[in-house]
Write a protein that holds these residues in place. Structure first.
Motif, PDB file in Angstrom:
ATOM      1  N   TYR A  64       0.850  -1.191   0.000  1.00  0.00           N
ATOM      2  CA  TYR A  64       0.000   0.000   0.000  1.00  0.00           C
ATOM      3  C   TYR A  64       0.890   1.247   0.000  1.00  0.00           C
ATOM      4  O   TYR A  64       1.242   1.777   1.059  1.00  0.00           O
ATOM      5  CB  TYR A  64      -0.929  -0.006   1.221  1.00  0.00           C
ATOM      6  CG  TYR A  64      -1.850  -1.203   1.289  1.00  0.00           C
ATOM      7  CD1 TYR A  64      -2.714  -1.492   0.235  1.00  0.00           C
ATOM      8  CD2 TYR A  64      -1.846  -2.042   2.388  1.00  0.00           C
ATOM      9  CE1 TYR A  64      -3.565  -2.592   0.279  1.00  0.00           C
ATOM     10  CE2 TYR A  64      -2.699  -3.139   2.452  1.00  0.00           C
ATOM     11  CZ  TYR A  64      -3.548  -3.413   1.394  1.00  0.00           C
ATOM     12  OH  TYR A  64      -4.384  -4.495   1.452  1.00  0.00           O
ATOM     13  N   TRP A  65       1.240   1.697  -1.192  1.00  0.00           N
ATOM     14  CA  TRP A  65       2.198   2.799  -1.305  1.00  0.00           C
ATOM     15  C   TRP A  65       1.649   4.091  -0.706  1.00  0.00           C
ATOM     16  O   TRP A  65       2.424   4.914  -0.202  1.00  0.00           O
ATOM     17  CB  TRP A  65       2.569   3.020  -2.772  1.00  0.00           C
ATOM     18  CG  TRP A  65       3.224   1.843  -3.401  1.00  0.00           C
ATOM     19  CD1 TRP A  65       2.719   0.989  -4.329  1.00  0.00           C
ATOM     20  CD2 TRP A  65       4.552   1.366  -3.128  1.00  0.00           C
ATOM     21  NE1 TRP A  65       3.618   0.012  -4.658  1.00  0.00           N
ATOM     22  CE2 TRP A  65       4.761   0.219  -3.940  1.00  0.00           C
ATOM     23  CE3 TRP A  65       5.583   1.800  -2.284  1.00  0.00           C
ATOM     24  CZ2 TRP A  65       5.957  -0.495  -3.912  1.00  0.00           C
ATOM     25  CZ3 TRP A  65       6.772   1.088  -2.262  1.00  0.00           C
ATOM     26  CH2 TRP A  65       6.960  -0.048  -3.070  1.00  0.00           C
ATOM     27  N   LEU A  66       0.344   4.296  -0.763  1.00  0.00           N
ATOM     28  CA  LEU A  66      -0.266   5.499  -0.173  1.00  0.00           C
ATOM     29  C   LEU A  66      -1.090   5.168   1.069  1.00  0.00           C
ATOM     30  O   LEU A  66      -1.814   6.021   1.565  1.00  0.00           O
ATOM     31  CB  LEU A  66      -1.157   6.201  -1.209  1.00  0.00           C
ATOM     32  CG  LEU A  66      -0.481   6.670  -2.492  1.00  0.00           C
ATOM     33  CD1 LEU A  66      -1.474   7.405  -3.393  1.00  0.00           C
ATOM     34  CD2 LEU A  66       0.713   7.580  -2.175  1.00  0.00           C
ATOM     35  N   GLY A  67      -0.988   3.953   1.566  1.00  0.00           N
ATOM     36  CA  GLY A  67      -1.751   3.559   2.740  1.00  0.00           C
ATOM     37  C   GLY A  67      -3.146   3.084   2.370  1.00  0.00           C
ATOM     38  O   GLY A  67      -3.497   2.935   1.199  1.00  0.00           O
ATOM     39  N   ASP A  74      -7.024   0.143  -0.719  1.00  0.00           N
ATOM     40  CA  ASP A  74      -5.758   0.735  -1.132  1.00  0.00           C
ATOM     41  C   ASP A  74      -6.026   2.132  -1.679  1.00  0.00           C
ATOM     42  O   ASP A  74      -6.789   2.301  -2.640  1.00  0.00           O
ATOM     43  CB  ASP A  74      -5.101  -0.142  -2.190  1.00  0.00           C
ATOM     44  CG  ASP A  74      -3.853   0.491  -2.767  1.00  0.00           C
ATOM     45  OD1 ASP A  74      -3.064   1.062  -1.995  1.00  0.00           O
ATOM     46  OD2 ASP A  74      -3.684   0.448  -3.995  1.00  0.00           O
ATOM     47  N   LEU A  75      -5.405   3.147  -1.072  1.00  0.00           N
ATOM     48  CA  LEU A  75      -5.703   4.522  -1.471  1.00  0.00           C
ATOM     49  C   LEU A  75      -5.252   4.814  -2.888  1.00  0.00           C
ATOM     50  O   LEU A  75      -5.903   5.584  -3.599  1.00  0.00           O
ATOM     51  CB  LEU A  75      -5.048   5.507  -0.495  1.00  0.00           C
ATOM     52  CG  LEU A  75      -5.796   5.769   0.815  1.00  0.00           C
ATOM     53  CD1 LEU A  75      -5.029   6.753   1.678  1.00  0.00           C
ATOM     54  CD2 LEU A  75      -7.198   6.294   0.534  1.00  0.00           C
ATOM     55  N   LEU A  76      -4.142   4.230  -3.322  1.00  0.00           N
ATOM     56  CA  LEU A  76      -3.691   4.464  -4.698  1.00  0.00           C
ATOM     57  C   LEU A  76      -4.741   3.961  -5.683  1.00  0.00           C
ATOM     58  O   LEU A  76      -5.082   4.657  -6.647  1.00  0.00           O
ATOM     59  CB  LEU A  76      -2.358   3.766  -4.930  1.00  0.00           C
ATOM     60  CG  LEU A  76      -1.801   3.836  -6.360  1.00  0.00           C
ATOM     61  CD1 LEU A  76      -1.593   5.284  -6.781  1.00  0.00           C
ATOM     62  CD2 LEU A  76      -0.500   3.048  -6.470  1.00  0.00           C
ATOM     63  N   ARG A 251      -3.398   9.910  11.286  1.00  0.00           N
ATOM     64  CA  ARG A 251      -3.640   9.149  10.055  1.00  0.00           C
ATOM     65  C   ARG A 251      -4.105  10.101   8.950  1.00  0.00           C
ATOM     66  O   ARG A 251      -5.093   9.850   8.274  1.00  0.00           O
ATOM     67  CB  ARG A 251      -4.674   8.061  10.293  1.00  0.00           C
ATOM     68  CG  ARG A 251      -4.277   7.035  11.359  1.00  0.00           C
ATOM     69  CD  ARG A 251      -5.317   5.946  11.469  1.00  0.00           C
ATOM     70  NE  ARG A 251      -4.941   4.947  12.450  1.00  0.00           N
ATOM     71  CZ  ARG A 251      -5.336   4.946  13.719  1.00  0.00           C
ATOM     72  NH1 ARG A 251      -6.127   5.930  14.155  1.00  0.00           N
ATOM     73  NH2 ARG A 251      -4.945   3.994  14.541  1.00  0.00           N
ATOM     74  N   SER A 252      -3.377  11.173   8.791  1.00  0.00           N
ATOM     75  CA  SER A 252      -3.787  12.219   7.849  1.00  0.00           C
ATOM     76  C   SER A 252      -3.703  11.772   6.395  1.00  0.00           C
ATOM     77  O   SER A 252      -4.334  12.381   5.522  1.00  0.00           O
ATOM     78  CB  SER A 252      -2.923  13.465   8.044  1.00  0.00           C
ATOM     79  OG  SER A 252      -1.554  13.154   7.844  1.00  0.00           O
ATOM     80  N   TRP A 253      -2.940  10.702   6.114  1.00  0.00           N
ATOM     81  CA  TRP A 253      -2.789  10.275   4.718  1.00  0.00           C
ATOM     82  C   TRP A 253      -4.126   9.847   4.104  1.00  0.00           C
ATOM     83  O   TRP A 253      -4.289   9.906   2.896  1.00  0.00           O
ATOM     84  CB  TRP A 253      -1.798   9.113   4.628  1.00  0.00           C
ATOM     85  CG  TRP A 253      -2.272   7.842   5.259  1.00  0.00           C
ATOM     86  CD1 TRP A 253      -3.066   6.877   4.695  1.00  0.00           C
ATOM     87  CD2 TRP A 253      -1.997   7.384   6.580  1.00  0.00           C
ATOM     88  NE1 TRP A 253      -3.299   5.853   5.573  1.00  0.00           N
ATOM     89  CE2 TRP A 253      -2.649   6.125   6.739  1.00  0.00           C
ATOM     90  CE3 TRP A 253      -1.255   7.886   7.639  1.00  0.00           C
ATOM     91  CZ2 TRP A 253      -2.583   5.393   7.923  1.00  0.00           C
ATOM     92  CZ3 TRP A 253      -1.185   7.160   8.808  1.00  0.00           C
ATOM     93  CH2 TRP A 253      -1.843   5.935   8.953  1.00  0.00           C
ATOM     94  N   TYR A 257      -3.826  12.452   0.629  1.00  0.00           N
ATOM     95  CA  TYR A 257      -3.530  11.981  -0.721  1.00  0.00           C
ATOM     96  C   TYR A 257      -4.733  12.088  -1.663  1.00  0.00           C
ATOM     97  O   TYR A 257      -4.588  12.541  -2.806  1.00  0.00           O
ATOM     98  CB  TYR A 257      -2.984  10.561  -0.679  1.00  0.00           C
ATOM     99  CG  TYR A 257      -1.627  10.455  -0.043  1.00  0.00           C
ATOM    100  CD1 TYR A 257      -0.587  11.281  -0.459  1.00  0.00           C
ATOM    101  CD2 TYR A 257      -1.374   9.552   0.980  1.00  0.00           C
ATOM    102  CE1 TYR A 257       0.667  11.210   0.125  1.00  0.00           C
ATOM    103  CE2 TYR A 257      -0.122   9.463   1.572  1.00  0.00           C
ATOM    104  CZ  TYR A 257       0.894  10.293   1.143  1.00  0.00           C
ATOM    105  OH  TYR A 257       2.128  10.227   1.724  1.00  0.00           O
ATOM    106  N   PRO A 258      -5.950  11.704  -1.232  1.00  0.00           N
ATOM    107  CA  PRO A 258      -7.106  11.946  -2.114  1.00  0.00           C
ATOM    108  C   PRO A 258      -7.376  13.429  -2.339  1.00  0.00           C
ATOM    109  O   PRO A 258      -8.001  13.790  -3.340  1.00  0.00           O
ATOM    110  CB  PRO A 258      -8.269  11.297  -1.349  1.00  0.00           C
ATOM    111  CG  PRO A 258      -7.631  10.277  -0.485  1.00  0.00           C
ATOM    112  CD  PRO A 258      -6.319  10.869  -0.079  1.00  0.00           C
TER     113      PRO A 258
END
Length: 286
Positions: A64-67, A74-76, A251-253, A257-258
């Motif tokens: 999970y490169w972006l968490g 998977d956020l990516l 857990r701001s990611w 990222y979105p």
């Protein structure tokens, strides 16, 4: 055309913006094949992978490169599919709004008289209201879904195309070649589509780029507020809203990222529109 692209390439910022838009569009179109996970498939989600930080490996072996978000997505992958939805909504709303707005604007300019006065007063009245306000009211009345959202976006944006088309057509109708065309046996439709409309396309192209970016921003805003697409659609606004409660918990990611994805896309589209505006109107060149 070669000269046009040569002048465009002289602006490195605009060229980088165009490349960015092409890369994002290509990534969104290829999302089903390049995304590590299908965020639509509940069978691929595992709650034990929820809220994993960027760079970790999940129980299914996916990195999970972006968490991940609170549902273990998977956020990516979710961002890639979310970009598909944002571009779909933006382009669909832009095309429909362009068609309606251009039709009304050119009709008002070509017909004149009470038709011109009536149509443009309605357009001016709508332009006095913020687009987000109109969109909020419409989605609240029509409910969630792609079709109600497109209707809301079109209603909020068509007036900008109508005003631009009217201004360009009103300037063209006073020129000698239009008067000469009207004096011939050509039908009004031939005069409009063969002579007036082609000369209105440059400013409309510029407005179209800006309004597509605005439609993407509006869709993300409405989805963030829970009034756009349903929760089953991994839109960018919904992804940001899902991660908002975790912003202060380290857990701001999940939201950051979105949130970066539509910002990059909107800024790139606006930079492309600025360059097109400068090329179509040499007086605006910096």
């Amino acid at each position: 055309m070669k000269r046009f692209w040569g002048e465009y390439a002289e602006n490195r910022v605009a060229l980088a913006a165009l490349i960015t838009v092409i890369v994002i569009v290509a990534a969104a179109l290829l999302a089903p094949w390049i995304a590590p996970q299908d965020p639509y498939d509940l069978a691929e989600l595992d709650l034990s992978d929820a809220r994993r930080p960027p760079g970790t490996v999940g129980s299914n072996g996916i990195t999970y490169w972006l968490g991940t978000d609170a549902q273990g997505r998977d956020l990516l992958s979710a961002i890639l599919f979310g970009l598909r939805i944002s571009l779909e909504m933006g382009l669909a709303a832009g095309v429909v709004a362009l068609t309606i707005g251009v039709t009304l604007g050119i009709l008002a300019a070509h017909a004149g008289g009470w038709i011109e006065t009536g149509v443009m007063r309605v357009i001016d009245l709508q332009l006095s209201f913020p687009p987000i306000l109109l969109a909020l009211v419409l989605v609240a009345l029509l409910g969630q879904g792609k079709v109600p959202l497109i209707v809301a976006l079109v209603t909020a944006q068509y007036a900008y195309f109508a005003r631009t088309a009217y201004g360009a057509a009103a300037a063209e109708r006073q020129k000698d070649y239009i008067e000469a065309a009207r004096a011939t046996p050509l039908s009004p439709a031939r005069v409009v589509f063969g002579h007036i409309l082609p000369n209105c396309l440059p400013p409309l192209m510029v407005v179209a780029t800006v309004q597509i970016a605005n439609a993407i921003a509006l869709e993300a805003t409405l989805s963030f507020l829970g009034l756009g697409l349903p929760p089953t659609e991994p839109s960018l606004g919904m992804l940001i809203a899902n991660g908002f409660p975790y912003m202060m918990s380290g857990r701001s990611w999940i939201s950051v990222y979105p949130g970066i994805a539509p910002i990059v896309l909107i800024v790139a589209i606006n930079l492309v529109g600025d360059q097109l505006r400068d090329q179509f109107n040499p007086r605006l060149r910096r």
